[in-house]
Every structure is written in C-alpha cells, then in structure tokens.
Design an enzyme around this catalytic site. Structure first.
Site, PDB file in Angstrom:
ATOM      1  N   GLU A   1       0.836  -1.211   0.000  1.00  0.00           N
ATOM      2  CA  GLU A   1       0.000   0.000   0.000  1.00  0.00           C
ATOM      3  C   GLU A   1       0.864   1.252   0.000  1.00  0.00           C
ATOM      4  O   GLU A   1       1.844   1.357   0.742  1.00  0.00           O
ATOM      5  CB  GLU A   1      -0.909   0.048   1.225  1.00  0.00           C
ATOM      6  CG  GLU A   1      -1.778   1.299   1.225  1.00  0.00           C
ATOM      7  CD  GLU A   1      -2.495   1.580   2.529  1.00  0.00           C
ATOM      8  OE1 GLU A   1      -3.254   2.573   2.588  1.00  0.00           O
ATOM      9  OE2 GLU A   1      -2.290   0.822   3.504  1.00  0.00           O
TER      10      GLU A   1
ATOM     11  N   ASP B   1       9.016   5.717  14.938  1.00  0.00           N
ATOM     12  CA  ASP B   1       8.826   7.137  14.640  1.00  0.00           C
ATOM     13  C   ASP B   1       9.186   7.930  15.897  1.00  0.00           C
ATOM     14  O   ASP B   1       8.566   7.751  16.947  1.00  0.00           O
ATOM     15  CB  ASP B   1       7.369   7.394  14.242  1.00  0.00           C
ATOM     16  CG  ASP B   1       7.096   8.854  13.906  1.00  0.00           C
ATOM     17  OD1 ASP B   1       8.065   9.627  13.778  1.00  0.00           O
ATOM     18  OD2 ASP B   1       5.915   9.224  13.773  1.00  0.00           O
TER      19      ASP B   1
ATOM     20  N   ASP C   1       9.576  11.749  17.299  1.00  0.00           N
ATOM     21  CA  ASP C   1       9.172  13.118  16.975  1.00  0.00           C
ATOM     22  C   ASP C   1       9.634  14.067  18.066  1.00  0.00           C
ATOM     23  O   ASP C   1       9.413  13.812  19.259  1.00  0.00           O
ATOM     24  CB  ASP C   1       7.648  13.178  16.837  1.00  0.00           C
ATOM     25  CG  ASP C   1       7.174  14.434  16.133  1.00  0.00           C
ATOM     26  OD1 ASP C   1       7.659  15.532  16.494  1.00  0.00           O
ATOM     27  OD2 ASP C   1       6.324  14.335  15.237  1.00  0.00           O
TER      28      ASP C   1
END
Length: 438
Positions: A51, A116, A118
């Site tokens: 995807e 991830d 951040d």
C-alpha cells in the site's frame, strides 16, 4: 495570495512544477522499487500488494494505492506529483481492490518494523524550541535516540538491516527490513516497543523513570551514550536548571526528603552546571550517609542521577506507529511540504553526528530542481517522463546534492538483497544435505 503565503512558497518552493521535475528527473524510483521488492521481481506480489498513499495539492489524500510494477509506479508518481508519499503494509490482495474485498480477504500480512521519533514528544524537557521548531541544541535528543535504539535493535534483537531516515522536519524514522522483522505480528512489535520504553505515561511534571541497580545491559549502553554529552547539553546548551520554573520541574523528580535541601542549595548557586554538580554531590552523600538506615531509602538515591539523565534524554517512541500493521509512515525521499526538505537516509556511522540544522546538510526541493535544470540538454528527460532509460535518470540525480544520500540508500538495498541471496543459498544447501541424508 497573501504576502505570508508567497513567502512560504519562496522558502520551500514545494510547487507542482518543482515536484514534477523532482519525480521525473531526480527521485530514485528504480532503487526505491527494488528496495520494496526485497529481491523479488518488481512485478512480484511483494511489491504489487504494497500500500502507498499520496498527499496531493490542496491536501487531497489518496490511500490504498498500489502498482503492478516499477514502470506503473513511476508513471503515476510523475503524473500525480504528490506533495508527500507514505508507505503501508504488504496486504493479502492488491490495496487498490480493497473495496471489493471483505476483511477476511484483505488484511496486512507483512510490514517493516518501524519507529517514529518526533521532537514534539520532548517539549517538556527542551527549552530552546517547541512544537515543530528544532535547532542544533535540541537535535542532540534525536542523536541520543538514534544511537540508543539502533544498538538495541542490533545487539539485543540481532536485526541487521536498519534504515534511518530524517523526516524532513522535526524527527527521524527507522525501518527495520530484515525478513524476520517484516513478518512480526503486532503483539511482538508491541513487546519490542515496551522493551525499549522506560518512561511511564502520566503528567509531564511527575517522575516517570524508575531504574534498578545494576542496570540492564541495554540501559547501561544507553547511559554511556547519554553520559558523553549530558553535562554540556543539559547544563550549558539547555540551561536546564537556569530559572525557578526549571528548578521546580527538576525538584519534583527527587525524593521528598531532599527537596527543600536542594532548593536551599540551588538558591546559593547561579549556573546549571554548579547546581547539577551540587545535586550529584548531595546524592552521593545521601547514598553514603550513616543516617540512611533503610535499604529502601538508599535505593531511592542509588540510581537517581541516571533516572534524571534518562528523564531528560532517553528516547520517546510513538508506540502506535510501531505496533500497528496497517499504519503508514512517511517514505524515504518524500518531500516535506512545510520545509521543502527531502526525507534522506542517514548512514549508520553518522547517527551521532548528523544535524539537519546545519546549513547544506539536507537537500531541498528547489535547490535540486535548480541543479538539474542547469545540466546539459542531453541529460534532460523525454516529455512522457517515464520511458527514459535508467542510465539517463542516474546522470541527473548523480549530479545533484542528493547523490550521497541515494548512494547510502543504494548500498543499503544491495546489502539487504545480498543477505537474502545468502539466506536462500544456505537454505538450498541445507535442503540438499537433508535430501542426501534421507
């Protein structure tokens, strides 16, 4: 268009025109598709059932995109010129057909183990910037995180193929591409996140790190990494004990019986470095004090210095990104629409040195477009944009400031494929031996 909007365009130059040039002449689509095929042909199910999502102009979001092969991917990439690309899982069927399938027919079967990190998650412990803003001072936190997590993934879990990517603005991503990592179930991914995570959830002002002596080997390695820079980073650059508000935040991390004493000590000193040194001296005294009659009280101080260093500097992860098989993550070589920066790979040997805040350290879209527009005419692409030879495209990106980062990516892809070939060969030899024995 307002003056503010014009200024933003001038600064980032993320325009349809520049994006079209980037995807037509610079984006390393051939190596990129080779990466996601993992040693299989570009038309394999490994790639065709992957995807993608594209964010287009005016925040138009297109999810469940999939492409049969490299040429189809490149053609649509040039045609749509997305402002951002995200990558999802490999599904049981082609994502573009998902509306015709039931949940028992369409589900994620494989995905890289991703992380991830951040900078906004550190807003309670950085005082130079907030929100999306970053600088060389607080980027130290990202360097700590990359080095600590990379060593855990390699030394504790044995993962070999770790791809670190600068997001283009305020964080970093890690893609673990080993086959064993890609096949992990969500529960195992969650367990890995929990293994790395030591900060408890709760209010920012409360104590969230509790350690035990002796430290686990993984935490001991993390301590060594943080210790190399902590005094210079926290005391000099962040000035983390520089005013009453910062002192009170710090005081809430220490045992109750030392809080008032430390307030009095700190009030007589002027710099963070002096206060941090006094705190360490006080902690050592409490550990060695004959009045500390209980083991519990001694234990509260034994790991206190490390707990505070970890509170301010240890990695903070978004667990949902890692554990969710259907979660998408920003793609390498995508453009950040706010900054115009390219999401670039970081060499494993440079995790402790990479700093996107240094001028010229990260290529920007407008700069890359200017560089290819200045190339001789014979290096320009055909009008249809996707039938040009790969060698021509290589000449274009090889003459831009993106080349060193594409080289890092190409070596990573090659090493991943070589490893897969060796594994396949080893399995083949083993099967031959077993067949002979039988």
């Amino acid at each position: 268009m307002s003056n503010e909007e014009k200024q933003q365009i001038d600064e980032t130059s993320v325009t349809p025109w520049n994006l079209a040039i980037y995807y037509r002449r610079i984006f390393p689509s051939h190596i990129y598709c080779k990466w996601l095929a993992y040693g299989e042909p570009a038309s394999s199910l490994q790639f065709a059932q992957r995807e993608f999502s594209f964010t287009l102009e005016n925040d138009v979001y297109r999810r469940y995109l999939s492409f049969s092969n490299h040429m189809e991917f490149e053609k649509e990439l040039i045609k749509m010129s997305p402002e951002k690309i995200d990558i999802g899982a490999v599904y049981s069927a082609k994502p573009k057909d998902h509306k015709m399938l039931s949940t028992t027919q369409f589900y994620p079967i494989e995905r890289e183990l991703v992380f991830d990190i951040d900078m906004t998650d550190y807003d309670d412990v950085r005082f130079c910037c907030r929100g999306a803003d970053i600088c060389s001072t607080c980027w130290t936190l990202m360097r700590f995180a990359m080095q600590i997590i990379d060593r855990v993934l390699h030394e504790d879990f044995g993962f070999e193929h770790r791809l670190w990517i600068y997001s283009g603005r305020r964080g970093v991503h890690c893609w673990v591409c080993d086959q064993t990592a890609r096949e992990l179930q969500s529960s195992t991914r969650q367990t890995i996140v929990e293994y790395i995570t030591i900060l408890a959830t709760g209010k920012e002002s409360s104590k969230r790190v509790t350690l035990y002596s002796p430290l686990h080997p993984s935490l001991q390695r993390a301590r060594e990494i943080i210790l190399t820079e902590f005094d210079g980073y926290a005391c000099l650059k962040q000035d983390f004990l520089g005013d009453d508000q910062r002192i009170e935040r710090f005081i809430r991390l220490v045992p109750d019986d030392s809080r008032q004493t430390l307030r009095e000590i700190f009030s007589q000193l002027t710099t963070s470095a002096e206060r941090w040194a006094a705190f360490k001296q006080h902690t050592d005294a409490m550990i060695n004090s004959v009045t500390s009659t209980t083991k519990f009280r001694k234990a509260a101080y034994t790991t206190l210095i490390d707990e505070i260093m970890f509170e301010y500097c240890y990695p903070r992860l978004d667990a949902n990104v890692t554990k969710g098989m259907n979660h998408l993550l920003k793609s390498p070589f995508s453009i950040h629409p706010k900054t115009g920066r390219v999401s670039i790979p970081i060499h494993l040997d440079s995790l402790g040195y990479f700093d996107p805040c240094k001028e010229g350290s990260v290529p920007k879209l407008n700069e890359l477009c200017q560089q290819v527009e200045q190339l001789p005419k014979q290096n320009q692409q055909n009008d249809d944009g996707f039938n040009e030879k790969i060698s021509t495209k290589q000449k274009d990106y090889n003459q831009t400031s993106l080349k060193p980062f594409i080289d890092i990516f190409a070596r990573f892809v090659q090493q991943s494929q070589t490893s897969k070939q060796n594994e396949t060969l080893a399995k083949s030899d083993l099967n031959t031996m077993l067949s002979g024995e039988i």
